[in-house]
Design a protein around this motif. Structure first.
Motif, mmCIF file in Angstrom:
data_model
loop_
_atom_site.group_PDB
_atom_site.id
_atom_site.type_symbol
_atom_site.label_atom_id
_atom_site.label_comp_id
_atom_site.label_asym_id
_atom_site.label_seq_id
_atom_site.Cartn_x
_atom_site.Cartn_y
_atom_site.Cartn_z
ATOM 1 N N ILE A 188 29.993 -57.447 -37.099
ATOM 2 C CA ILE A 188 29.977 -56.140 -37.749
ATOM 3 C C ILE A 188 30.575 -56.252 -39.148
ATOM 4 O O ILE A 188 31.652 -56.810 -39.333
ATOM 5 C CB ILE A 188 30.789 -55.105 -36.949
ATOM 6 N N SER A 189 29.845 -55.724 -40.121
ATOM 7 C CA SER A 189 30.361 -55.592 -41.481
ATOM 8 C C SER A 189 30.267 -54.122 -41.847
ATOM 9 O O SER A 189 29.194 -53.515 -41.715
ATOM 10 C CB SER A 189 29.539 -56.433 -42.462
ATOM 11 N N GLN A 190 31.370 -53.517 -42.276
ATOM 12 C CA GLN A 190 31.330 -52.086 -42.547
ATOM 13 C C GLN A 190 32.062 -51.719 -43.830
ATOM 14 O O GLN A 190 33.017 -52.371 -44.237
ATOM 15 C CB GLN A 190 31.904 -51.302 -41.361
ATOM 16 N N GLN A 191 31.549 -50.676 -44.454
ATOM 17 C CA GLN A 191 32.156 -50.079 -45.635
ATOM 18 C C GLN A 191 32.352 -48.599 -45.339
ATOM 19 O O GLN A 191 32.117 -48.140 -44.220
ATOM 20 C CB GLN A 191 31.257 -50.290 -46.858
ATOM 21 N N THR A 192 32.759 -47.848 -46.330
ATOM 22 C CA THR A 192 33.065 -46.439 -46.088
ATOM 23 C C THR A 192 31.839 -45.631 -45.684
ATOM 24 O O THR A 192 31.962 -44.613 -45.007
ATOM 25 C CB THR A 192 33.684 -45.805 -47.343
ATOM 26 N N GLU A 193 30.642 -46.071 -46.081
ATOM 27 C CA GLU A 193 29.445 -45.294 -45.780
ATOM 28 C C GLU A 193 28.394 -46.068 -44.998
ATOM 29 O O GLU A 193 27.316 -45.532 -44.729
ATOM 30 C CB GLU A 193 28.817 -44.782 -47.088
ATOM 31 N N SER A 194 28.669 -47.300 -44.634
ATOM 32 C CA SER A 194 27.629 -48.094 -43.967
ATOM 33 C C SER A 194 28.220 -49.071 -42.958
ATOM 34 O O SER A 194 29.375 -49.487 -43.071
ATOM 35 C CB SER A 194 26.810 -48.870 -45.004
ATOM 36 N N ILE A 195 27.407 -49.397 -41.972
ATOM 37 C CA ILE A 195 27.740 -50.398 -40.958
ATOM 38 C C ILE A 195 26.546 -51.333 -40.833
ATOM 39 O O ILE A 195 25.405 -50.879 -40.682
ATOM 40 C CB ILE A 195 28.035 -49.756 -39.587
ATOM 41 N N VAL A 196 26.788 -52.633 -40.900
ATOM 42 C CA VAL A 196 25.737 -53.624 -40.720
ATOM 43 C C VAL A 196 26.024 -54.416 -39.454
ATOM 44 O O VAL A 196 27.131 -54.953 -39.287
ATOM 45 C CB VAL A 196 25.643 -54.590 -41.922
ATOM 46 N N LEU A 197 25.057 -54.453 -38.546
ATOM 47 C CA LEU A 197 25.162 -55.276 -37.350
ATOM 48 C C LEU A 197 24.361 -56.550 -37.603
ATOM 49 O O LEU A 197 23.126 -56.502 -37.728
ATOM 50 C CB LEU A 197 24.609 -54.550 -36.122
ATOM 51 N N ALA A 198 25.052 -57.660 -37.719
ATOM 52 C CA ALA A 198 24.396 -58.942 -37.978
ATOM 53 C C ALA A 198 24.313 -59.713 -36.668
ATOM 54 O O ALA A 198 25.331 -60.131 -36.117
ATOM 55 C CB ALA A 198 25.179 -59.744 -39.016
ATOM 56 N N VAL A 199 23.111 -59.889 -36.150
ATOM 57 C CA VAL A 199 22.931 -60.556 -34.867
ATOM 58 C C VAL A 199 22.622 -62.032 -35.087
ATOM 59 O O VAL A 199 21.869 -62.392 -36.000
ATOM 60 C CB VAL A 199 21.813 -59.890 -34.035
ATOM 61 N N ILE A 238 20.536 -56.760 -39.055
ATOM 62 C CA ILE A 238 19.918 -57.914 -39.688
ATOM 63 C C ILE A 238 20.064 -59.124 -38.783
ATOM 64 O O ILE A 238 20.938 -59.160 -37.911
ATOM 65 C CB ILE A 238 20.541 -58.233 -41.065
ATOM 66 N N VAL A 239 19.186 -60.093 -38.959
ATOM 67 C CA VAL A 239 19.307 -61.361 -38.242
ATOM 68 C C VAL A 239 20.092 -62.310 -39.123
ATOM 69 O O VAL A 239 19.759 -62.519 -40.288
ATOM 70 C CB VAL A 239 17.913 -61.953 -37.925
ATOM 71 N N ALA A 247 30.564 -64.879 -44.047
ATOM 72 C CA ALA A 247 30.680 -63.746 -44.953
ATOM 73 C C ALA A 247 30.728 -62.411 -44.222
ATOM 74 O O ALA A 247 31.288 -61.450 -44.723
ATOM 75 C CB ALA A 247 29.508 -63.739 -45.930
ATOM 76 N N LEU A 248 30.155 -62.359 -43.023
ATOM 77 C CA LEU A 248 30.021 -61.089 -42.329
ATOM 78 C C LEU A 248 31.064 -60.850 -41.237
ATOM 79 O O LEU A 248 31.369 -59.717 -40.913
ATOM 80 C CB LEU A 248 28.633 -60.977 -41.695
ATOM 81 N N CYS A 249 31.571 -61.907 -40.645
ATOM 82 C CA CYS A 249 32.484 -61.724 -39.514
ATOM 83 C C CYS A 249 33.865 -61.304 -40.004
ATOM 84 O O CYS A 249 34.233 -61.529 -41.146
ATOM 85 C CB CYS A 249 32.597 -62.997 -38.664
ATOM 86 N N THR A 250 34.630 -60.698 -39.129
ATOM 87 C CA THR A 250 35.973 -60.295 -39.483
ATOM 88 C C THR A 250 36.890 -61.508 -39.452
ATOM 89 O O THR A 250 36.722 -62.426 -38.671
ATOM 90 C CB THR A 250 36.491 -59.252 -38.475
ATOM 91 N N LYS A 251 37.914 -61.489 -40.304
ATOM 92 C CA LYS A 251 38.852 -62.600 -40.363
ATOM 93 C C LYS A 251 39.972 -62.453 -39.358
ATOM 94 O O LYS A 251 40.668 -63.400 -39.048
ATOM 95 C CB LYS A 251 39.439 -62.701 -41.778
ATOM 96 N N ALA A 252 40.170 -61.253 -38.915
ATOM 97 C CA ALA A 252 41.248 -61.009 -37.961
ATOM 98 C C ALA A 252 40.719 -60.203 -36.799
ATOM 99 O O ALA A 252 39.911 -59.298 -36.991
ATOM 100 C CB ALA A 252 42.403 -60.261 -38.625
ATOM 101 N N PRO A 253 41.140 -60.495 -35.569
ATOM 102 C CA PRO A 253 40.676 -59.726 -34.415
ATOM 103 C C PRO A 253 41.232 -58.317 -34.446
ATOM 104 O O PRO A 253 42.235 -58.029 -35.086
ATOM 105 C CB PRO A 253 41.227 -60.520 -33.220
#
Length: 265
Positions: A188-199, A238-239, A247-253
């Motif tokens: 998951i990558s998210q900003q204040t107005e958007s969420i991207v699910l990268a599979v 997105i795939v 670039a897309l994954c979170t750095k911290a759980p």
């Protein structure tokens, strides 16, 4: 008053085990075991395997929604911040059970699933409200998105939580549309107005190439309008490949959920 289905003999066994084994903790796995036993009882084909994989994807999505790339909660949607480990457990349990109604009939199986979960005597360790939440989640994991009034019977503090769990569950189940576990991971990558699910597609052992997940992506995209309504962000899927993950994954759980990475296929 709630009458226990157990008797003195069960209590004697539990007490004896506790005295014999220092590490024994009664009831730790009762809830999990009852979920898996109920799923096994109504298992058809590879449905349970697929349901377990969808449950893993649901946990990944929820954990991603509760953190951002900095590991902070800066971009976390308000409703995602309401959910805790108990809610994550219910989400996982409902996703594992979502298919059980197929044992009765594939047509409208989500309605049959609701009936089975709502009326079973085999879900041990769950409160009446928790069973109601499980039943509602399996009922509304597909087809027409539920309105707020569908959850009116729940306590007010639970309604927004259940809507959020339902939104996540609908996407997670769709991401295994072909029952093939073709999607290995969701970032998951998210900003204040958007969420991207990268599979991230799993690798086909026969060819060494990533699986074609176009059908899964299409199915999950059909669930995004409700997802966007609940989390109040534009959402897209997105795939992703290995290079994109960094670039897309979170750095911290997430601070609220422990995320268990799946074994690579």
């Amino acid at each position: 008053m709630l009458v226990s289905p157990y008797a003195l003999r069960e209590g004697v066994i539990v007490n004896t085990l506790a005295e014999t084994f220092a590490s024994y903790q009664p009831g730790v796995n009762v809830r999990s075991s009852s979920i898996h036993n109920l799923a096994l009882k109504f298992n058809t084909g590879r449905r349970m395997e697929s349901a377990q994989h969808s449950a893993l994807l649901a946990k990944q999505i929820l954990a991603g929604l509760q953190s951002c790339r900095s590991g902070s909660t800066e971009y976390v949607p308000d409703v995602a911040g309401l959910l805790n480990n108990d809610d994550a457990e219910l989400l996982e349990a409902a996703t594992i059970l979502h298919f059980v109604g197929m044992f009765i009939n594939h047509r409208s199986y989500h309605k049959h699933s609701y009936y089975l979960v709502k009326n079973t005597e085999h879900l041990l360790g769950f409160s009446t409200i928790e069973i109601e939440i499980l039943a509602l989640l399996v009922r509304y994991h597909r087809k027409k998105a539920p309105s707020q009034k569908k959850f009116a019977r729940l306590p007010e503090k639970s309604r927004k939580k259940v809507q959020a769990m339902c939104a996540v569950m609908r996407v997670a189940v769709a991401l295994d549309r072909c029952n093939s576990s073709a999607i290995q991971y969701v970032h998951i990558s998210q900003q204040t107005e958007s969420i991207v699910l990268a599979v991230v597609p799993a690798t086909d052992a026969a060819t060494g190439n990533p699986y074609d997940v176009s059908l899964e992506i299409w199915a999950a995209q059909q669930e995004l309008p409700y997802f966007e309504t609940i989390f109040k962000r534009r959402a897209s899927i997105i795939v992703s490949d290995g290079d994109d993950v960094k670039a897309l994954c979170t750095k911290a759980p997430s601070e609220r959920l422990s995320l268990k990475h799946p074994t690579p296929v």
